[in-house]
Enzyme design. Structure first.
Site, PDB file in Angstrom:
ATOM      1  N   SER A 117      -3.249  -0.899  -2.543  1.00 53.07           N
ATOM      2  CA  SER A 117      -4.223   0.120  -2.149  1.00 53.07           C
ATOM      3  C   SER A 117      -3.493   1.447  -1.967  1.00 53.07           C
ATOM      4  CB  SER A 117      -4.920  -0.290  -0.853  1.00 53.07           C
ATOM      5  OG  SER A 117      -5.928   0.635  -0.507  1.00 53.07           O
ATOM      6  N   CYS A 143       0.826  -1.201   0.000  1.00 50.46           N
ATOM      7  CA  CYS A 143       0.000   0.000   0.000  1.00 50.46           C
ATOM      8  C   CYS A 143       0.859   1.250   0.000  1.00 50.46           C
ATOM      9  CB  CYS A 143      -0.976   0.006   1.182  1.00 50.46           C
ATOM     10  SG  CYS A 143      -0.230   0.101   2.809  1.00 50.46           S
ATOM     11  N   CYS A 144       0.226   2.371  -0.321  1.00 49.12           N
ATOM     12  CA  CYS A 144       0.877   3.676  -0.378  1.00 49.12           C
ATOM     13  C   CYS A 144       1.984   3.650  -1.444  1.00 49.12           C
ATOM     14  CB  CYS A 144       1.417   4.037   1.002  1.00 49.12           C
ATOM     15  SG  CYS A 144       1.857   5.784   1.212  1.00 49.12           S
ATOM     16  N   ILE A 145       3.222   3.977  -1.079  1.00 50.36           N
ATOM     17  CA  ILE A 145       4.317   4.047  -2.045  1.00 50.36           C
ATOM     18  C   ILE A 145       4.944   2.679  -2.306  1.00 50.36           C
ATOM     19  CG2 ILE A 145       6.096   4.483  -0.290  1.00 50.36           C
ATOM     20  CD1 ILE A 145       5.880   6.078  -3.826  1.00 50.36           C
TER      21      ILE A 145
END
Length: 259
Positions: free
Chosen positions: A230, A167-169
């Site tokens: 995500s 998720c995220c980066i």
């Protein structure tokens, strides 16, 4: 009375003393055998390590899903240390494994010990540590180098057909290491600051991966490669939206694990 106070103090000190804990038990609410999931941390703190809210959300959703959890982190020095009040580098050094132990409540293992044979899935939270400590993406972009154990883990789980959540980066790690994967970091335009890191999508495409636009509450499932991603804090929004999106990611990882 003095003896009574002394006994209370000894009891309190005993409670506060660090002790070994079974993370699998802490984060599992099910008596049945669930998925055995590895969670890979990159330090402690959004600007130089793991994003703490993301890690916590992942652990909560894994607990609700009845999973057994073991956390890992590389035993390496952080790229740098950021003063999170000032947003500036500090004149000190820290170790990624030691800092990750703050999130893991002490129960964290060296990433070199992570074996695909012992886990049904692996999840990577975001935070700048994924781009600074697990790779050099923050400095080198698409020419980045991925930590050798991170690369090994991603390739081993992919080869074994076991699900990988990011998720995220952190989806950039999969885009760099694995061929022809599909990931999401959210939207491809900043949209007035709502998606401040939208430029990451261009790097993902340049690495040969396919970027799929998703809302922050959603997860993208690459069924062929068993990779679930995500956006999380790639979006500037309310915390519960991020929590829900991470939940969608975790639920799909557990579903793909077959446990």
């Amino acid at each position: 009375m003095f003896a009574a106070r002394s006994a209370v103090c000894k009891s309190l000190l005993s409670f506060l003393r660090p002790r070994p804990v079974c993370v699998g038990l802490i984060h599992s609410s099910s008596h049945c055998r669930g998925a055995n999931v590895a969670v890979v941390l990159s330090g402690c703190g959004v600007y130089d390590g793991t994003e703490i809210h993301e890690a916590s959300a992942i652990l909560v959703h894994l607990s609700r899903g009845g999973a057994d959890v073991q956390m890992y982190a590389p035993d390496v020095a952080q790229m740098h240390v950021i003063d999170h009040c000032k947003g500036e580098p500090a004149e000190e050094t820290r170790n990624v494994l030691s800092e990750s132990a703050r999130i893991a409540r002490g129960n964290v293992k060296d990433l070199a010990q992570l074996s695909v044979q012992h886990h049904d899935a692996v999840i990577f939270p975001g935070g700048f540590g994924a781009a600074k400590n697990l790779s050099t993406f923050a400095v080198d972009g698409t020419d980045c180098i991925v930590n050798k154990d991170v690369e090994r883990v991603l390739k081993d789980f992919h080869k074994a057909g076991k699900p990988i959540g990011l998720c995220c980066i952190s989806p950039v790690l999969a885009a760099k290491v694995l061929p022809n994967v599909e990931v999401t970091v959210g939207h491809e335009e900043e949209e007035g600051g709502k998606w401040p890191y939208a430029g990451t999508t261009q790097a993902i495409k340049a690495l040969g991966a396919k970027h799929c636009v998703k809302e922050v509450q959603e997860a993208h499932v690459d069924t062929k490669n068993k990779i679930v991603t995500s956006p999380a804090f790639m979006c500037d929004t309310k915390l519960h939206h991020i929590f829900d999106g991470i939940g969608a990611m975790v639920q799909n990882v557990l579903k793909l694990s077959g446990k």
